[in-house]
Design a protein around this motif. Sequence first.
Motif, mmCIF file in Angstrom:
data_model
loop_
_atom_site.group_PDB
_atom_site.id
_atom_site.type_symbol
_atom_site.label_atom_id
_atom_site.label_comp_id
_atom_site.label_asym_id
_atom_site.label_seq_id
_atom_site.Cartn_x
_atom_site.Cartn_y
_atom_site.Cartn_z
ATOM 1 N N ASP A 100 34.421 24.463 39.743
ATOM 2 C CA ASP A 100 35.519 24.118 40.758
ATOM 3 C C ASP A 100 35.400 24.800 41.961
ATOM 4 O O ASP A 100 35.903 24.484 42.814
ATOM 5 C CB ASP A 100 36.902 24.170 40.190
ATOM 6 N N THR A 101 34.265 25.700 41.852
ATOM 7 C CA THR A 101 34.123 26.408 43.247
ATOM 8 C C THR A 101 32.833 26.423 43.605
ATOM 9 O O THR A 101 31.512 26.514 42.895
ATOM 10 C CB THR A 101 34.410 28.032 43.131
ATOM 11 N N LEU A 102 32.579 26.244 45.120
ATOM 12 C CA LEU A 102 31.231 26.048 45.770
ATOM 13 C C LEU A 102 31.005 27.109 46.904
ATOM 14 O O LEU A 102 31.911 27.289 47.710
ATOM 15 C CB LEU A 102 30.987 24.673 46.130
ATOM 16 N N ARG A 103 29.908 27.679 46.835
ATOM 17 C CA ARG A 103 29.678 28.770 47.876
ATOM 18 C C ARG A 103 28.056 29.178 48.188
ATOM 19 O O ARG A 103 27.411 28.882 47.266
ATOM 20 C CB ARG A 103 30.288 30.121 47.618
ATOM 21 N N THR A 104 27.731 29.718 49.052
ATOM 22 C CA THR A 104 26.543 29.940 49.512
ATOM 23 C C THR A 104 26.416 31.537 49.283
ATOM 24 O O THR A 104 27.337 32.156 49.669
ATOM 25 C CB THR A 104 26.066 29.470 50.796
ATOM 26 N N VAL A 105 25.216 32.150 48.769
ATOM 27 C CA VAL A 105 25.127 33.451 48.529
ATOM 28 C C VAL A 105 23.663 33.727 49.020
ATOM 29 O O VAL A 105 22.661 32.961 48.782
ATOM 30 C CB VAL A 105 25.275 33.617 46.994
ATOM 31 N N ARG A 106 23.556 34.913 49.733
ATOM 32 C CA ARG A 106 22.355 35.491 49.952
ATOM 33 C C ARG A 106 21.776 36.453 48.721
ATOM 34 O O ARG A 106 22.695 37.150 48.317
ATOM 35 C CB ARG A 106 22.322 36.113 51.387
ATOM 36 N N LEU A 107 20.575 36.116 48.235
ATOM 37 C CA LEU A 107 20.200 36.743 47.144
ATOM 38 C C LEU A 107 20.330 38.443 47.208
ATOM 39 O O LEU A 107 20.542 39.067 46.450
ATOM 40 C CB LEU A 107 18.833 36.399 46.718
ATOM 41 N N GLU A 140 25.015 41.732 44.631
ATOM 42 C CA GLU A 140 26.009 42.832 44.061
ATOM 43 C C GLU A 140 27.108 42.994 44.816
ATOM 44 O O GLU A 140 28.261 43.438 44.006
ATOM 45 C CB GLU A 140 25.147 44.071 44.005
ATOM 46 N N SER A 141 27.338 42.628 45.987
ATOM 47 C CA SER A 141 28.498 42.646 46.859
ATOM 48 C C SER A 141 29.474 41.360 46.765
ATOM 49 O O SER A 141 30.472 41.546 47.471
ATOM 50 C CB SER A 141 28.315 42.992 48.214
ATOM 51 N N LEU A 142 29.051 40.700 45.727
ATOM 52 C CA LEU A 142 29.892 39.453 45.747
ATOM 53 C C LEU A 142 31.056 39.360 45.280
ATOM 54 O O LEU A 142 31.346 40.257 44.191
ATOM 55 C CB LEU A 142 29.203 38.136 44.953
ATOM 56 N N ASP A 143 32.070 39.042 45.884
ATOM 57 C CA ASP A 143 33.698 38.976 45.392
ATOM 58 C C ASP A 143 33.767 37.935 44.205
ATOM 59 O O ASP A 143 33.902 36.944 44.838
ATOM 60 C CB ASP A 143 34.488 38.993 46.489
ATOM 61 N N GLY A 144 33.997 38.231 43.072
ATOM 62 C CA GLY A 144 34.148 37.426 41.838
ATOM 63 C C GLY A 144 35.567 36.748 42.080
ATOM 64 O O GLY A 144 35.867 35.734 41.229
ATOM 65 N N ALA A 193 33.369 36.808 32.019
ATOM 66 C CA ALA A 193 33.562 35.451 32.803
ATOM 67 C C ALA A 193 34.183 35.576 34.035
ATOM 68 O O ALA A 193 34.069 34.509 34.881
ATOM 69 C CB ALA A 193 34.363 34.492 31.920
ATOM 70 N N GLY A 194 34.425 36.696 34.526
ATOM 71 C CA GLY A 194 34.970 37.030 35.732
ATOM 72 C C GLY A 194 33.872 37.472 36.866
ATOM 73 O O GLY A 194 32.991 37.087 36.807
ATOM 74 N N GLY A 195 34.461 38.331 37.715
ATOM 75 C CA GLY A 195 33.412 38.795 38.514
ATOM 76 C C GLY A 195 32.365 39.338 38.212
ATOM 77 O O GLY A 195 31.438 39.052 38.652
ATOM 78 N N THR A 196 32.719 40.398 36.966
ATOM 79 C CA THR A 196 31.397 41.117 36.656
ATOM 80 C C THR A 196 30.335 40.093 35.899
ATOM 81 O O THR A 196 29.148 40.279 36.228
ATOM 82 C CB THR A 196 31.872 42.012 35.620
ATOM 83 N N GLY A 197 30.898 39.154 35.055
ATOM 84 C CA GLY A 197 30.172 38.162 34.648
ATOM 85 C C GLY A 197 29.308 37.357 35.501
ATOM 86 O O GLY A 197 28.036 37.081 35.270
ATOM 87 N N GLN A 216 28.640 38.043 38.773
ATOM 88 C CA GLN A 216 27.573 38.811 39.275
ATOM 89 C C GLN A 216 26.214 39.079 38.408
ATOM 90 O O GLN A 216 25.104 38.993 38.917
ATOM 91 C CB GLN A 216 28.056 40.302 39.680
ATOM 92 N N ALA A 217 26.404 39.284 37.215
ATOM 93 C CA ALA A 217 25.325 39.538 36.183
ATOM 94 C C ALA A 217 24.612 38.272 35.982
ATOM 95 O O ALA A 217 23.239 38.136 35.999
ATOM 96 C CB ALA A 217 25.791 39.726 35.013
ATOM 97 N N CYS A 218 25.283 36.954 36.044
ATOM 98 C CA CYS A 218 24.559 35.629 36.207
ATOM 99 C C CYS A 218 23.694 35.644 37.165
ATOM 100 O O CYS A 218 22.600 34.833 37.134
ATOM 101 C CB CYS A 218 25.325 34.531 35.936
#
Length: 500
Positions: free
Chosen positions: A485-492, A496-500, A443-447, A449-451
């Motif tokens: 509770d968190t909103l952000r924009t992500v480039r597809l 993989e470099s997303l900080d969870g 459920a954390g960063g790794t999870g 990123q996988a989602c």
Amino acid sequence: MTPHSWQRTKIVCTLGPATDHPGIIEQLIGCGMDVARVNASHGDHADHSRRIERVRQAANALGQPVAILIDLPGPKFRIGDLPDDFRKLAEGEIVRLIAEVSLVKEEGEGAEERNRLLPVRDPELLQALRPGESVFLADGSIELCVRTATAVSVRCEVIIGGIVRSGSGINVPESVLNELVPTDDDRRHLAFAVAHEIEWVGVSFVQSAGDLARVRACLPSGAGAQPLLMAKIEKRHALADLEGIVEASDGVMVARGDLGVETDLAEIPVVQKRIISVANARGRPVVTATQMLESMVEREHPTRAEATDVANAVLDGTDAVMLSAETAIGQFPVAAVRFLARVLTATEKGYSLRMAHDRMRATDMPNSPDKPPSALSFAACQLAARLSARAIIVPAHSMAAVLAIARFRPQAPLVVVAGSIRLYRSLALVRGVSPLLSTASGAGGTGLQACLVQAREWLISQGLAEPDDQVVLVSASGSACEQPDTLRTVRLSRVESLDG
């Protein structure tokens, strides 16, 4: 996963003999069926089990989320068995409604008097009728007026005559039939639904929020074990408590069949708009049903009026449109779904952007009847619109978290990475939602990123995004937080470099 064109409005298909032929279920899913409906009023549990299993197997093989909706029969009143299986009623004639079980006691009556008797299968109906009330038979084609009434016999005058047959339905729009939902038969079907892990249960002939409370009390405790309840609005008295019923439900159906008998047929379009509007405002999925493509039961091509009816339901704001006899017993079930999908796609192409803008404005108005909207969900839809984001991605463990966003009708696909198989299937009914079954273990960063990787692969495979496109991510900040509770924009390309 088998790719098929993405559409916002969902398709509900009723199962029946026409869908039992080999390969039909697979074709229906391939053409866009999102929900398979089982009508518990017809067939037995063995039939239902067999059809449900076929849908599950086909959906798994095709990699598509398909929910199961089972409709409870409810307290549907019917004429009993008639001599020769039918009876012709003439205008001005006097008839007597009596309990079917009481017919044997009438053997001493003369032939003429016995010929005036109309047996009723449910004696509770006789106790509810009052002088002056209207009684409709055979889908509203025959009208009676109650002249005198006792607990065991109701004397009526035929206002509009016609042929009534054994088993014909009886509608009593003016009577309040207290606490008849759920019936004993409903309870039996509810147990079946729970045992087969059905996602949605349609509660028939709801008149008040209390009806839903009594049905919910029959279900096992624990949200994960309960099917979601869909209130079928088909009684005139339900319109008086519409807001309360919608609030007490998990979803709503505009059941235009009996509703068209219970209310003035000329008012049905306006009533439909009201029901859909109330459901939209409270974030409840809503299905528009009955005679969407009725002519396709026997003909391969629908009428222009039917195509317009489907399009208008979409413009009204429905989450899904439903086919009944068209797929259950019709000669062209696959063609009906294929055409329905074409109308939905064409309507959404021309109006989905305007609908999204209208919904956002309506919710943001100071005098809106809505509850105060979730700031995060509203902001996610606004941000996606302003950035022209290719999707809104939500890892979710509850229906409420998804509906909080879906109620604003975002233009971008709402890609939900569901944490359970039940949620994954249940969401197949919700407009604009594309459910994926989570393959992430954490459920954390790794999870997270996988989602995102899973959502990215789906978007690209469906031709809905390119690797360098932006998406809006709505997520929970940690394992202890179930609601986003968190909103952000992500480039597809940078998932993989997303900080969870």
